[in-house]
Scaffold this motif. Structure first.
Motif, PDB file in Angstrom:
ATOM      1  N   LEU A 199      33.943  16.827 -60.636  1.00 38.84           N
ATOM      2  CA  LEU A 199      34.026  15.616 -59.819  1.00 38.84           C
ATOM      3  C   LEU A 199      32.893  15.487 -58.813  1.00 38.84           C
ATOM      4  N   PHE A 200      32.113  16.537 -58.611  1.00 37.27           N
ATOM      5  CA  PHE A 200      31.106  16.491 -57.551  1.00 37.27           C
ATOM      6  C   PHE A 200      29.747  16.969 -58.051  1.00 37.27           C
ATOM      7  N   GLY A 201      28.737  16.457 -57.374  1.00 37.08           N
ATOM      8  CA  GLY A 201      27.365  16.858 -57.631  1.00 37.08           C
ATOM      9  C   GLY A 201      26.516  16.561 -56.407  1.00 37.08           C
ATOM     10  N   ALA A 202      25.241  16.870 -56.490  1.00 40.87           N
ATOM     11  CA  ALA A 202      24.310  16.623 -55.395  1.00 40.87           C
ATOM     12  C   ALA A 202      23.379  15.488 -55.765  1.00 40.87           C
ATOM     13  N   CYS A 203      23.004  14.699 -54.772  1.00 43.53           N
ATOM     14  CA  CYS A 203      22.083  13.585 -55.000  1.00 43.53           C
ATOM     15  C   CYS A 203      20.659  14.087 -54.851  1.00 43.53           C
ATOM     16  N   GLY A 204      19.824  13.753 -55.833  1.00 48.06           N
ATOM     17  CA  GLY A 204      18.426  14.183 -55.805  1.00 48.06           C
ATOM     18  C   GLY A 204      17.439  13.037 -55.714  1.00 48.06           C
ATOM     19  N   ASN A 205      17.888  11.880 -55.282  1.00 50.29           N
ATOM     20  CA  ASN A 205      17.001  10.718 -55.166  1.00 50.29           C
ATOM     21  C   ASN A 205      16.434  10.662 -53.755  1.00 50.29           C
ATOM     22  N   LEU A 206      15.139  10.762 -53.648  1.00 51.23           N
ATOM     23  CA  LEU A 206      14.480  10.773 -52.350  1.00 51.23           C
ATOM     24  C   LEU A 206      14.818   9.543 -51.527  1.00 51.23           C
ATOM     25  N   PHE A 207      14.994   8.408 -52.179  1.00 50.58           N
ATOM     26  CA  PHE A 207      15.188   7.153 -51.460  1.00 50.58           C
ATOM     27  C   PHE A 207      16.661   6.797 -51.276  1.00 50.58           C
ATOM     28  N   ALA A 208      17.561   7.633 -51.753  1.00 50.73           N
ATOM     29  CA  ALA A 208      18.991   7.360 -51.603  1.00 50.73           C
ATOM     30  C   ALA A 208      19.468   7.822 -50.231  1.00 50.73           C
ATOM     31  N   ASP A 223      22.110   9.388 -49.516  1.00 49.21           N
ATOM     32  CA  ASP A 223      22.800  10.681 -49.625  1.00 49.21           C
ATOM     33  C   ASP A 223      21.916  11.739 -50.265  1.00 49.21           C
ATOM     34  N   ASP A 224      20.622  11.607 -50.184  1.00 47.59           N
ATOM     35  CA  ASP A 224      19.716  12.589 -50.795  1.00 47.59           C
ATOM     36  C   ASP A 224      19.977  13.979 -50.213  1.00 47.59           C
ATOM     37  N   GLY A 225      20.158  14.965 -51.090  1.00 39.02           N
ATOM     38  CA  GLY A 225      20.397  16.331 -50.654  1.00 39.02           C
ATOM     39  C   GLY A 225      21.819  16.611 -50.233  1.00 39.02           C
ATOM     40  N   ARG A 226      22.739  15.694 -50.443  1.00 37.71           N
ATOM     41  CA  ARG A 226      24.135  15.874 -50.052  1.00 37.71           C
ATOM     42  C   ARG A 226      25.036  15.849 -51.275  1.00 37.71           C
ATOM     43  N   VAL A 227      26.225  16.435 -51.096  1.00 38.05           N
ATOM     44  CA  VAL A 227      27.216  16.437 -52.168  1.00 38.05           C
ATOM     45  C   VAL A 227      27.907  15.073 -52.208  1.00 38.05           C
ATOM     46  N   VAL A 228      27.980  14.486 -53.373  1.00 34.65           N
ATOM     47  CA  VAL A 228      28.631  13.196 -53.561  1.00 34.65           C
ATOM     48  C   VAL A 228      29.608  13.326 -54.709  1.00 34.65           C
ATOM     49  N   SER A 229      30.613  12.464 -54.723  1.00 34.89           N
ATOM     50  CA  SER A 229      31.552  12.458 -55.838  1.00 34.89           C
ATOM     51  C   SER A 229      30.972  11.649 -56.988  1.00 34.89           C
ATOM     52  N   ALA A 230      31.465  11.945 -58.189  1.00 33.85           N
ATOM     53  CA  ALA A 230      30.949  11.253 -59.368  1.00 33.85           C
ATOM     54  C   ALA A 230      31.261   9.769 -59.340  1.00 33.85           C
ATOM     55  N   ASP A 231      32.327   9.382 -58.614  1.00 38.19           N
ATOM     56  CA  ASP A 231      32.662   7.964 -58.524  1.00 38.19           C
ATOM     57  C   ASP A 231      32.126   7.319 -57.251  1.00 38.19           C
ATOM     58  N   HIS A 268      20.675   3.636 -57.568  1.00 36.18           N
ATOM     59  CA  HIS A 268      21.042   4.145 -58.888  1.00 36.18           C
ATOM     60  C   HIS A 268      19.847   4.055 -59.833  1.00 36.18           C
ATOM     61  N   SER A 269      19.697   5.088 -60.669  1.00 35.97           N
ATOM     62  CA  SER A 269      18.520   5.134 -61.547  1.00 35.97           C
ATOM     63  C   SER A 269      18.484   3.990 -62.551  1.00 35.97           C
ATOM     64  N   GLU A 270      19.629   3.436 -62.889  1.00 37.11           N
ATOM     65  CA  GLU A 270      19.663   2.364 -63.886  1.00 37.11           C
ATOM     66  C   GLU A 270      19.842   0.987 -63.257  1.00 37.11           C
TER      67      GLU A 270
END
Length: 308
Positions: free
Chosen positions: A238-247, A249-257, A263-265
């Motif tokens: 359910l969780f992962g880390a954000c790796g988008n420099l411009f987001a 929440d970059d570098g933080r744990v976020v939920s999949a939902d 967003h990349s797409e």
């Protein structure tokens, strides 16, 4: 005539039964009289109300003087009088200190039996029923909130913290199982199941979960984003880390939902071209020719400017 000595003892949990199997009554155990019964005793009369001692009640000047030795000019007029016991009276005076609304000065006076000499027992500043009081003291471990830990601060973890278990204890997390038996090399303690459940609930209901305003306005969820770095172990579902420099929440744990506008797409649709405005032609225009009027300067050939 023989005398039976009476003394009070605690009734045993299991007493020896008589010949017929009956348990002897409590009175026979207490008094030593086998013929005693468990008949109810008459109820004791209620204690008599304490009478206000007149001599101590009239010692207002003595009580006021004692209060002003401590509170000085912050002691006000008498407000109440009460009997605390035989020849024991408490005088109460208004407290004039700023910030002590509802407090009062308490002076307790007393006298010996058959004596008219009144003495002061104690002086204290006490809160009344509607007094302004400081909040109840809370230990630092219960006052601590997320974000309170600063640079150089230490936060020791209790040895019996329910969120952690010793590294040698079996865990239901396969990623933890890889290190929990590394005696002497791995971590002394790892996160317990309770600790992981509390963490998952805190992350999912916080600002990096699906109910944040940022997620509600997002075009898609983090679980479908190319910058989403899934966690390992049981929390990875359910969780992962954000790796988008411009987001945000970059570098933080976020939920999949969770989600955001980076967003990349997320594609921006091209705006349709604006058609040019039609040209306005006015066929009723009248062309007027003007004749050149000679002036003070004669028409001569222009001076060459050197442009070729």
């Amino acid at each position: 005539m023989s005398t039976v000595t009476t003394r009070t003892v605690n009734r045993p949990a299991a007493t020896e039964s008589t010949e017929d199997g009956a348990v002897p009554p409590l009175e026979s155990v207490v008094t030593g009289n086998p013929e005693a019964t468990d008949a109810p005793r008459p109820a004791r009369r209620a204690s008599r109300a304490v009478k206000l001692d007149t001599v101590c009640a009239q010692a207002t000047d003595l009580a006021l003087e004692a209060a002003r030795e401590v509170g000085h000019e912050m002691v006000g007029d008498p407000v109440a009088l009460s009997a605390d016991g035989e020849r024991l009276v408490t005088h109460r005076f208004a407290a004039l200190q700023p910030g002590y609304a509802g407090w009062y000065w308490s002076v307790t006076v007393a006298r010996a039996p058959r004596s008219k000499h009144v003495t002061v027992s104690e002086v204290a500043l006490l809160p009344g029923s509607d007094a302004l009081l400081a909040p109840e003291w809370v230990p630092w471990s219960e006052r601590l909130r997320p974000g309170d830990l600063g640079v150089g601060d230490l936060l020791p973890t209790a040895p019996d913290d329910d969120r952690l278990v010793p590294g040698y204890v079996l865990s239901d997390d396969p990623e933890v199982a890889e290190v929990e038996y590394e005696i002497g090399f791995g971590r002394p303690r790892v996160m317990s199941r309770l600790g992981r459940e509390e963490t998952a609930d805190r992350w999912h209901t916080g600002g990096s979960g699906p109910e944040s305003d940022l997620a509600k306005a997002a075009p898609a969820r983090c679980g479908t984003c190319g910058f989403y770095l899934q966690l390992a172990g049981s929390l990875g579902g359910l969780f992962g880390a954000c790796g988008n420099l411009f987001a945000p929440d970059d570098g933080r744990v976020v939920s999949a939902d969770h989600g955001c506008g980076a967003h990349s797409e997320a594609l921006v649709e091209a705006a349709p071209p604006v058609p040019p405005a039609p040209m306005a032609l006015d066929d009723d225009l009248e062309v007027i020719r003007t004749a050149h009027t000679p002036g003070s300067v004669e028409d001569t050939d222009a001076e060459p400017l050197g442009h070729g």
